[in-house]
Design a protein around this motif. Structure first.
Motif, mmCIF file in Angstrom:
data_model
loop_
_atom_site.group_PDB
_atom_site.id
_atom_site.type_symbol
_atom_site.label_atom_id
_atom_site.label_comp_id
_atom_site.label_asym_id
_atom_site.label_seq_id
_atom_site.Cartn_x
_atom_site.Cartn_y
_atom_site.Cartn_z
ATOM 1 N N GLY A 150 0.784 -1.226 0.000
ATOM 2 C CA GLY A 150 0.000 0.000 0.000
ATOM 3 C C GLY A 150 0.814 1.274 0.000
ATOM 4 O O GLY A 150 0.511 2.217 0.738
ATOM 5 N N SER A 151 1.852 1.332 -0.835
ATOM 6 C CA SER A 151 2.670 2.539 -0.914
ATOM 7 C C SER A 151 1.836 3.726 -1.382
ATOM 8 O O SER A 151 0.908 3.573 -2.190
ATOM 9 C CB SER A 151 3.844 2.330 -1.872
ATOM 10 O OG SER A 151 4.779 1.404 -1.337
ATOM 11 N N THR A 152 2.180 4.911 -0.876
ATOM 12 C CA THR A 152 1.503 6.139 -1.281
ATOM 13 C C THR A 152 2.542 7.219 -1.563
ATOM 14 O O THR A 152 3.557 7.315 -0.869
ATOM 15 C CB THR A 152 0.540 6.634 -0.183
ATOM 16 O OG1 THR A 152 1.268 6.828 1.038
ATOM 17 C CG2 THR A 152 -0.579 5.633 0.043
ATOM 18 N N PHE A 153 2.276 8.028 -2.593
ATOM 19 C CA PHE A 153 3.204 9.076 -2.997
ATOM 20 C C PHE A 153 2.417 10.374 -3.135
ATOM 21 O O PHE A 153 1.581 10.513 -4.030
ATOM 22 C CB PHE A 153 3.870 8.705 -4.323
ATOM 23 C CG PHE A 153 4.524 7.350 -4.292
ATOM 24 C CD1 PHE A 153 5.755 7.176 -3.710
ATOM 25 C CD2 PHE A 153 3.871 6.243 -4.827
ATOM 26 C CE1 PHE A 153 6.354 5.918 -3.658
ATOM 27 C CE2 PHE A 153 4.450 4.990 -4.785
ATOM 28 C CZ PHE A 153 5.706 4.823 -4.198
ATOM 29 N N GLU A 154 2.667 11.306 -2.235
ATOM 30 C CA GLU A 154 1.927 12.558 -2.203
ATOM 31 C C GLU A 154 2.889 13.742 -2.225
ATOM 32 O O GLU A 154 3.865 13.781 -1.455
ATOM 33 C CB GLU A 154 1.051 12.623 -0.945
ATOM 34 C CG GLU A 154 0.167 13.854 -0.882
ATOM 35 C CD GLU A 154 -0.779 13.833 0.303
ATOM 36 O OE1 GLU A 154 -1.551 14.795 0.454
ATOM 37 O OE2 GLU A 154 -0.757 12.850 1.073
ATOM 38 N N LEU A 177 -0.817 7.927 -6.444
ATOM 39 C CA LEU A 177 0.069 9.052 -6.774
ATOM 40 C C LEU A 177 -0.776 10.319 -6.884
ATOM 41 O O LEU A 177 -1.676 10.405 -7.727
ATOM 42 C CB LEU A 177 0.781 8.778 -8.096
ATOM 43 C CG LEU A 177 1.787 9.822 -8.587
ATOM 44 C CD1 LEU A 177 3.029 9.836 -7.700
ATOM 45 C CD2 LEU A 177 2.176 9.539 -10.035
ATOM 46 N N THR A 178 -0.505 11.305 -6.044
ATOM 47 C CA THR A 178 -1.280 12.538 -6.058
ATOM 48 C C THR A 178 -0.364 13.748 -5.916
ATOM 49 O O THR A 178 0.652 13.686 -5.215
ATOM 50 C CB THR A 178 -2.316 12.561 -4.913
ATOM 51 O OG1 THR A 178 -1.653 12.400 -3.657
ATOM 52 C CG2 THR A 178 -3.337 11.441 -5.090
ATOM 53 N N ASP A 179 -0.732 14.823 -6.596
ATOM 54 C CA ASP A 179 -0.032 16.103 -6.490
ATOM 55 C C ASP A 179 1.479 15.932 -6.649
ATOM 56 O O ASP A 179 2.275 16.514 -5.910
ATOM 57 C CB ASP A 179 -0.347 16.788 -5.156
ATOM 58 C CG ASP A 179 0.234 18.192 -5.066
ATOM 59 O OD1 ASP A 179 0.271 18.887 -6.098
ATOM 60 O OD2 ASP A 179 0.673 18.594 -3.963
ATOM 61 N N SER A 180 1.889 15.128 -7.631
ATOM 62 C CA SER A 180 3.302 14.808 -7.801
ATOM 63 C C SER A 180 3.748 15.067 -9.231
ATOM 64 O O SER A 180 2.919 15.188 -10.140
ATOM 65 C CB SER A 180 3.563 13.341 -7.425
ATOM 66 O OG SER A 180 3.313 13.112 -6.049
#
Length: 266
Positions: A150-154, A177-180
Protein backbone atom coordinates in the motif's frame (compact mmCIF):
# COMPACT_ATOMS: atom_id res chain seq x y z
CA UNK A 1 49.30 41.34 10.54
CA UNK A 2 48.63 41.03 14.30
CA UNK A 3 47.33 44.12 16.08
CA UNK A 4 47.52 44.93 19.79
CA UNK A 5 44.71 47.07 21.21
CA UNK A 6 42.13 47.05 23.98
CA UNK A 7 39.20 46.07 21.77
CA UNK A 8 39.19 43.55 18.93
CA UNK A 9 39.07 45.13 15.47
CA UNK A 10 35.83 44.68 13.48
CA UNK A 11 35.33 41.20 12.01
CA UNK A 12 38.18 39.71 14.04
CA UNK A 13 37.85 36.76 16.37
CA UNK A 14 38.91 36.11 19.95
CA UNK A 15 39.56 32.48 18.98
CA UNK A 16 42.95 31.56 17.58
CA UNK A 17 41.44 28.73 15.51
CA UNK A 18 39.02 30.95 13.58
CA UNK A 19 39.52 30.13 9.89
CA UNK A 20 38.20 33.37 8.38
CA UNK A 21 38.59 36.56 10.41
CA UNK A 22 37.03 38.53 7.57
CA UNK A 23 33.69 36.73 7.79
CA UNK A 24 31.68 37.11 10.98
CA UNK A 25 29.47 34.06 10.32
CA UNK A 26 32.41 31.65 9.94
CA UNK A 27 34.04 30.53 13.18
CA UNK A 28 34.41 27.45 15.41
CA UNK A 29 31.29 28.56 17.28
CA UNK A 30 29.11 28.89 14.18
CA UNK A 31 26.95 26.03 12.84
CA UNK A 32 27.74 24.32 9.54
CA UNK A 33 25.41 25.55 6.78
CA UNK A 34 24.67 22.81 4.27
CA UNK A 35 25.60 23.06 0.59
CA UNK A 36 27.17 26.52 0.55
CA UNK A 37 30.67 25.10 -0.16
CA UNK A 38 32.07 26.80 2.97
CA UNK A 39 33.64 25.41 6.13
CA UNK A 40 31.33 27.43 8.39
CA UNK A 41 32.43 25.84 11.68
CA UNK A 42 36.16 25.82 10.88
CA UNK A 43 36.71 22.11 11.51
CA UNK A 44 38.39 21.47 8.14
CA UNK A 45 35.37 19.75 6.53
CA UNK A 46 32.74 21.27 4.26
CA UNK A 47 29.06 20.26 4.66
CA UNK A 48 29.62 17.58 7.30
CA UNK A 49 26.48 16.09 8.88
CA UNK A 50 24.45 17.37 5.91
CA UNK A 51 24.17 14.00 4.16
CA UNK A 52 23.34 10.55 5.50
CA UNK A 53 24.18 7.60 3.24
CA UNK A 54 21.92 4.56 2.90
CA UNK A 55 22.77 1.14 1.48
CA UNK A 56 21.08 -2.13 2.38
CA UNK A 57 17.53 -3.41 2.43
CA UNK A 58 14.98 -2.13 4.95
CA UNK A 59 13.27 -4.83 7.04
CA UNK A 60 11.93 -2.69 9.92
CA UNK A 61 10.09 0.62 10.03
CA UNK A 62 12.20 3.68 9.25
CA UNK A 63 11.48 7.40 8.98
CA UNK A 64 13.62 9.78 6.94
CA UNK A 65 13.25 13.47 7.72
CA UNK A 66 14.44 16.75 6.27
CA UNK A 67 17.24 17.45 8.75
CA UNK A 68 19.68 15.91 6.26
CA UNK A 69 19.80 14.86 2.62
CA UNK A 70 19.41 11.07 2.25
CA UNK A 71 21.79 9.60 -0.34
CA UNK A 72 21.23 6.09 -1.72
CA UNK A 73 24.65 4.69 -2.56
CA UNK A 74 23.13 1.35 -3.61
CA UNK A 75 19.65 0.09 -4.47
CA UNK A 76 17.35 -0.45 -1.50
CA UNK A 77 14.36 -2.77 -1.15
CA UNK A 78 11.71 -2.25 1.51
CA UNK A 79 10.21 -5.61 2.46
CA UNK A 80 10.22 -8.55 4.83
CA UNK A 81 8.19 -10.59 7.27
CA UNK A 82 7.50 -7.53 9.46
CA UNK A 83 5.87 -5.67 6.54
CA UNK A 84 8.14 -2.63 7.09
CA UNK A 85 7.20 0.95 6.20
CA UNK A 86 9.66 3.55 4.98
CA UNK A 87 8.16 6.97 5.74
CA UNK A 88 9.67 10.02 4.04
CA UNK A 89 8.51 13.22 5.68
CA UNK A 90 7.63 16.53 4.05
CA UNK A 91 10.53 18.61 2.82
CA UNK A 92 12.95 15.68 2.58
CA UNK A 93 15.39 15.30 -0.32
CA UNK A 94 16.65 11.94 -1.60
CA UNK A 95 19.75 11.65 -3.78
CA UNK A 96 20.26 8.52 -5.88
CA UNK A 97 23.68 7.42 -7.10
CA UNK A 98 23.95 6.20 -10.69
CA UNK A 99 21.89 3.07 -11.37
CA UNK A 100 20.32 2.84 -7.91
CA UNK A 101 16.60 2.48 -7.19
CA UNK A 102 14.19 2.32 -4.26
CA UNK A 103 11.80 -0.63 -4.30
CA UNK A 104 8.96 -2.06 -2.26
CA UNK A 105 7.13 -5.39 -2.42
CA UNK A 106 9.74 -7.12 -4.55
CA UNK A 107 11.43 -9.14 -1.78
CA UNK A 108 8.53 -9.34 0.69
CA UNK A 109 5.65 -7.25 2.03
CA UNK A 110 6.49 -3.59 2.58
CA UNK A 111 5.55 -0.07 1.64
CA UNK A 112 6.89 3.41 0.99
CA UNK A 113 5.04 6.51 2.15
CA UNK A 114 6.13 9.79 0.60
CA UNK A 115 4.40 12.39 2.78
CA UNK A 116 5.08 15.69 1.06
CA UNK A 117 2.79 18.70 1.17
CA UNK A 118 2.07 21.36 -1.41
CA UNK A 119 4.39 23.79 0.36
CA UNK A 120 7.00 21.25 1.53
CA UNK A 121 7.53 18.65 -1.14
CA UNK A 122 9.55 15.43 -1.14
CA UNK A 123 12.29 15.56 -3.79
CA UNK A 124 13.93 12.58 -5.50
CA UNK A 125 16.81 13.27 -7.87
CA UNK A 126 20.22 12.18 -9.09
CA UNK A 127 23.20 12.77 -6.82
CA UNK A 128 24.76 14.41 -9.86
CA UNK A 129 22.25 17.26 -9.78
CA UNK A 130 24.10 18.87 -6.87
CA UNK A 131 27.48 19.44 -8.55
CA UNK A 132 27.50 17.57 -11.86
CA UNK A 133 25.30 17.29 -14.93
CA UNK A 134 22.81 14.39 -14.72
CA UNK A 135 21.07 12.88 -17.72
CA UNK A 136 17.76 11.17 -18.37
CA UNK A 137 17.50 7.73 -16.76
CA UNK A 138 20.72 8.01 -14.72
CA UNK A 139 19.09 6.32 -11.71
CA UNK A 140 16.63 3.44 -11.52
CA UNK A 141 13.56 5.15 -10.08
CA UNK A 142 10.86 3.73 -7.81
CA UNK A 143 9.91 0.09 -8.33
CA UNK A 144 6.79 -1.43 -6.76
CA UNK A 145 6.34 -5.21 -6.83
CA UNK A 146 3.46 -7.64 -6.24
CA UNK A 147 3.93 -7.75 -2.47
CA UNK A 148 3.76 -4.02 -1.98
CA UNK A 149 1.28 -3.47 0.84
CA UNK A 150 0.00 0.00 0.00
CA UNK A 151 2.67 2.54 -0.91
CA UNK A 152 1.50 6.14 -1.28
CA UNK A 153 3.20 9.08 -3.00
CA UNK A 154 1.93 12.56 -2.20
CA UNK A 155 3.45 15.90 -3.24
CA UNK A 156 6.60 14.24 -4.56
CA UNK A 157 8.91 15.45 -7.34
CA UNK A 158 11.05 12.91 -9.24
CA UNK A 159 13.74 13.86 -11.77
CA UNK A 160 16.27 12.00 -13.95
CA UNK A 161 15.04 8.46 -13.16
CA UNK A 162 14.17 5.63 -15.53
CA UNK A 163 16.98 3.25 -16.28
CA UNK A 164 15.29 1.88 -19.40
CA UNK A 165 11.90 0.96 -17.91
CA UNK A 166 10.18 3.92 -16.24
CA UNK A 167 10.81 6.43 -13.49
CA UNK A 168 7.96 4.86 -11.49
CA UNK A 169 7.37 1.19 -12.28
CA UNK A 170 4.37 -0.73 -10.90
CA UNK A 171 4.12 -4.50 -11.28
CA UNK A 172 1.20 -6.51 -9.95
CA UNK A 173 0.10 -4.00 -7.34
CA UNK A 174 -1.65 -0.65 -6.93
CA UNK A 175 -0.47 2.92 -7.46
CA UNK A 176 -1.49 5.90 -5.31
CA UNK A 177 0.07 9.05 -6.77
CA UNK A 178 -1.28 12.54 -6.06
CA UNK A 179 -0.03 16.10 -6.49
CA UNK A 180 3.30 14.81 -7.80
CA UNK A 181 5.61 15.32 -10.76
CA UNK A 182 7.78 12.92 -12.74
CA UNK A 183 10.22 14.38 -15.24
CA UNK A 184 13.40 13.70 -17.22
CA UNK A 185 12.90 9.92 -17.59
CA UNK A 186 14.62 8.18 -20.50
CA UNK A 187 11.44 6.16 -21.17
CA UNK A 188 8.02 6.41 -19.50
CA UNK A 189 7.37 8.64 -16.55
CA UNK A 190 5.04 5.99 -15.10
CA UNK A 191 4.52 2.35 -16.14
CA UNK A 192 1.82 -0.02 -14.86
CA UNK A 193 1.79 -3.63 -16.04
CA UNK A 194 -1.34 -5.62 -16.92
CA UNK A 195 -1.85 -6.74 -13.31
CA UNK A 196 -1.67 -3.29 -11.72
CA UNK A 197 -4.41 -0.84 -10.78
CA UNK A 198 -4.63 2.84 -9.92
CA UNK A 199 -5.86 3.34 -6.35
CA UNK A 200 -5.47 7.14 -6.35
CA UNK A 201 -4.51 9.63 -9.07
CA UNK A 202 -4.99 13.40 -9.21
CA UNK A 203 -3.19 16.62 -10.11
CA UNK A 204 0.01 14.97 -11.31
CA UNK A 205 2.51 16.35 -13.82
CA UNK A 206 4.34 14.02 -16.22
CA UNK A 207 6.64 16.10 -18.41
CA UNK A 208 10.02 16.10 -20.18
CA UNK A 209 10.06 12.31 -20.37
CA UNK A 210 10.08 10.28 -23.59
CA UNK A 211 6.43 9.30 -22.97
CA UNK A 212 4.29 10.25 -19.97
CA UNK A 213 2.68 6.92 -19.04
CA UNK A 214 1.71 3.39 -20.10
CA UNK A 215 -1.11 1.60 -18.28
CA UNK A 216 -3.74 -1.16 -18.60
CA UNK A 217 -6.71 -0.31 -20.77
CA UNK A 218 -9.30 -0.60 -17.99
CA UNK A 219 -7.31 1.79 -15.75
CA UNK A 220 -7.49 4.60 -18.31
CA UNK A 221 -10.63 6.02 -16.71
CA UNK A 222 -8.64 6.85 -13.57
CA UNK A 223 -6.57 9.55 -15.30
CA UNK A 224 -7.94 13.04 -14.74
CA UNK A 225 -7.74 16.11 -16.93
CA UNK A 226 -6.50 18.05 -13.93
CA UNK A 227 -3.20 16.25 -14.45
CA UNK A 228 -0.61 17.28 -17.04
CA UNK A 229 0.83 14.82 -19.59
CA UNK A 230 2.94 17.23 -21.65
CA UNK A 231 5.37 18.35 -22.87
CA UNK A 232 7.30 15.10 -23.49
CA UNK A 233 9.28 13.86 -26.47
CA UNK A 234 6.04 12.15 -27.54
CA UNK A 235 2.87 13.33 -25.86
CA UNK A 236 1.19 9.92 -26.05
CA UNK A 237 -0.67 8.11 -23.28
CA UNK A 238 -0.15 4.42 -24.09
CA UNK A 239 -2.87 1.87 -23.30
CA UNK A 240 -1.95 -1.79 -23.08
CA UNK A 241 -4.02 -4.25 -25.16
CA UNK A 242 -7.08 -5.65 -23.41
CA UNK A 243 -10.84 -5.97 -23.29
CA UNK A 244 -13.39 -3.34 -22.33
CA UNK A 245 -15.65 -5.30 -19.98
CA UNK A 246 -17.48 -2.39 -18.31
CA UNK A 247 -18.24 1.21 -19.26
CA UNK A 248 -15.02 3.14 -19.84
CA UNK A 249 -14.76 6.91 -20.27
CA UNK A 250 -11.54 8.52 -21.41
CA UNK A 251 -10.94 12.07 -20.22
CA UNK A 252 -9.83 14.79 -22.63
CA UNK A 253 -6.15 15.06 -21.76
CA UNK A 254 -3.40 17.35 -23.06
CA UNK A 255 -1.87 14.27 -24.74
CA UNK A 256 -3.23 11.77 -27.24
CA UNK A 257 -4.50 8.33 -26.28
CA UNK A 258 -2.79 5.44 -28.11
CA UNK A 259 -3.98 1.82 -28.13
CA UNK A 260 -0.90 -0.41 -28.16
CA UNK A 261 -2.54 -3.44 -29.79
CA UNK A 262 -5.93 -5.06 -30.15
CA UNK A 263 -8.79 -3.79 -27.99
CA UNK A 264 -11.88 -5.96 -27.59
CA UNK A 265 -15.21 -4.42 -26.58
CA UNK A 266 -17.79 -6.68 -25.03
Amino acid sequence: NPKVQCEAPPKSSLLNDDCDDAEATISPSDPEICFNDLDDDCNGTVDEHCIVEHCGDIATNQTWDNTRVHQLTCSIEVGGSADPILTVLAGTTLWFDDGTYLGSGNTGPGQIRMQGTTSSRVKLTSTREYKQAPWQGIWGGLQLGPQDSGSTFESMDMRWAGGGTAALTVKGTQLALTDSSVSMSDTYGVSLDDNSVIAAWSNNVLKENIWPIVLPLMQAGELDNGSTFSPNSDDLVWLRPGSVTTDLTLAALDAAWVMDGVVAVG
